[in-house]
Design a protein around this motif. Structure first.
Motif, PDB file in Angstrom:
ATOM      1  N   ILE A 118       5.952  48.134 -14.461  1.00 51.53           N
ATOM      2  CA  ILE A 118       6.441  46.778 -14.223  1.00 51.53           C
ATOM      3  C   ILE A 118       7.437  46.397 -15.306  1.00 51.53           C
ATOM      4  O   ILE A 118       7.158  46.550 -16.503  1.00 51.53           O
ATOM      5  N   GLU A 119       8.586  45.924 -14.893  1.00 51.64           N
ATOM      6  CA  GLU A 119       9.589  45.437 -15.823  1.00 51.64           C
ATOM      7  C   GLU A 119       9.984  44.025 -15.422  1.00 51.64           C
ATOM      8  O   GLU A 119       9.994  43.682 -14.232  1.00 51.64           O
ATOM      9  N   ILE A 120      10.279  43.187 -16.399  1.00 56.78           N
ATOM     10  CA  ILE A 120      10.730  41.827 -16.110  1.00 56.78           C
ATOM     11  C   ILE A 120      12.061  41.589 -16.801  1.00 56.78           C
ATOM     12  O   ILE A 120      12.399  42.236 -17.784  1.00 56.78           O
ATOM     13  N   THR A 121      12.808  40.644 -16.266  1.00 51.59           N
ATOM     14  CA  THR A 121      14.110  40.306 -16.841  1.00 51.59           C
ATOM     15  C   THR A 121      13.921  39.356 -18.021  1.00 51.59           C
ATOM     16  O   THR A 121      12.834  38.828 -18.261  1.00 51.59           O
ATOM     17  N   VAL A 122      15.017  39.107 -18.731  1.00 48.20           N
ATOM     18  CA  VAL A 122      14.981  38.186 -19.865  1.00 48.20           C
ATOM     19  C   VAL A 122      14.611  36.780 -19.395  1.00 48.20           C
ATOM     20  O   VAL A 122      13.821  36.070 -20.038  1.00 48.20           O
ATOM     21  N   SER A 123      15.156  36.364 -18.244  1.00 51.53           N
ATOM     22  CA  SER A 123      14.854  35.019 -17.733  1.00 51.53           C
ATOM     23  C   SER A 123      13.388  34.919 -17.308  1.00 51.53           C
ATOM     24  O   SER A 123      12.743  33.877 -17.525  1.00 51.53           O
ATOM     25  N   GLU A 124      12.846  35.979 -16.738  1.00 50.54           N
ATOM     26  CA  GLU A 124      11.423  35.976 -16.370  1.00 50.54           C
ATOM     27  C   GLU A 124      10.542  35.919 -17.620  1.00 50.54           C
ATOM     28  O   GLU A 124       9.511  35.241 -17.641  1.00 50.54           O
ATOM     29  N   HIS A 125      10.962  36.629 -18.658  1.00 48.48           N
ATOM     30  CA  HIS A 125      10.232  36.591 -19.924  1.00 48.48           C
ATOM     31  C   HIS A 125      10.229  35.175 -20.489  1.00 48.48           C
ATOM     32  O   HIS A 125       9.191  34.674 -20.956  1.00 48.48           O
ATOM     33  N   SER A 126      11.372  34.507 -20.452  1.00 50.80           N
ATOM     34  CA  SER A 126      11.474  33.141 -20.979  1.00 50.80           C
ATOM     35  C   SER A 126      10.589  32.190 -20.175  1.00 50.80           C
ATOM     36  O   SER A 126       9.920  31.309 -20.748  1.00 50.80           O
TER      37      SER A 126
END
Length: 210
Positions: free
Chosen positions: A193-201
């Motif tokens: 599973i990988e998330i984007t920077v915006s999802e992390h924020s």
């Protein structure tokens, strides 16, 4: 349930040496598993009855089954003890649950490299043999930081169980209920599973409210 986002900084490990795999003696095993609940006599008797009926209905199928023996005292129990002071026995451990990959190691797969690390050819290889952890270097670093006691190890079956010893592997699988019951913490690894920077924020802002 609690959730948090942690930051893991380099360097990221890709392998573990044999010196970090500690085989526990019977006294330490008994202490770690003292609160585990083994299979009850009633459950064991029911399993035996079911197997007897299966042998009548389908002998060819029944030969592939046998009643489970979940005694951890009959098998070697090893912990991955990266950074742990081995002069004092481990007092707890973390268990790792993950999906096995087809081949997550270079040169023969994780099983063969784990075998080399547990049973090196000679003493000179004992502390130098390396094998991979079953996840990405980033998650490996996070996992190795997870034990939070001075004398706490980790169960990672691909490196703690001799995958080339069918007898040991069979007994270890049978005893997994006790191993997981006795762990201080169980980590379920989702390495794909990988998330984007915006999802992390978003998660970072949402989790405190959640």
């Amino acid at each position: 349930m609690s959730c948090e986002i942690i930051t893991v900084r380099p360097p990221y490990p890709t392998a573990i040496t044999r010196s970090y795999i500690d085989e526990l003696d019977d006294l330490v095993k008994r202490a770690l598993f003292q609160h585990a609940e083994p299979v009850s006599k009633q459950e064991s008797s029911r399993a035996t009855d079911i197997l007897a009926r299966l042998q009548v209905l389908s002998p060819s199928l029944a030969k592939d089954f046998k009643p489970r023996e979940d005694s951890t005292q009959k098998i070697p129990f090893r912990l991955l003890s990266h950074g742990v002071d081995l002069s004092t026995p481990e007092v707890s451990y973390v268990a790792l649950s993950y999906c096995w990959a087809e081949n997550n190691a270079v040169g023969g797969g994780a099983e063969s490299m784990a075998q080399q690390a547990i049973n090196p050819k000679d003493e000179s290889e004992r502390n130098s043999s390396e094998h991979p952890l079953p996840c990405s270097p980033l998650l490996s670093k996070a996992l190795l930081n997870e034990p939070n006691f001075p004398h706490e190890g980790m169960v990672v079956d691909v490196v703690c169980i001799n995958q080339q010893d069918a007898g040991e592997k069979y007994k270890a699988i049978n005893a997994m209920n006790i191993v997981y019951q006795s762990a201080r913490e169980i980590i379920v690894l989702l390495d794909d599973i990988e998330i984007t920077v915006s999802e992390h924020s978003f998660l970072k802002a949402y989790l405190p409210l959640f």
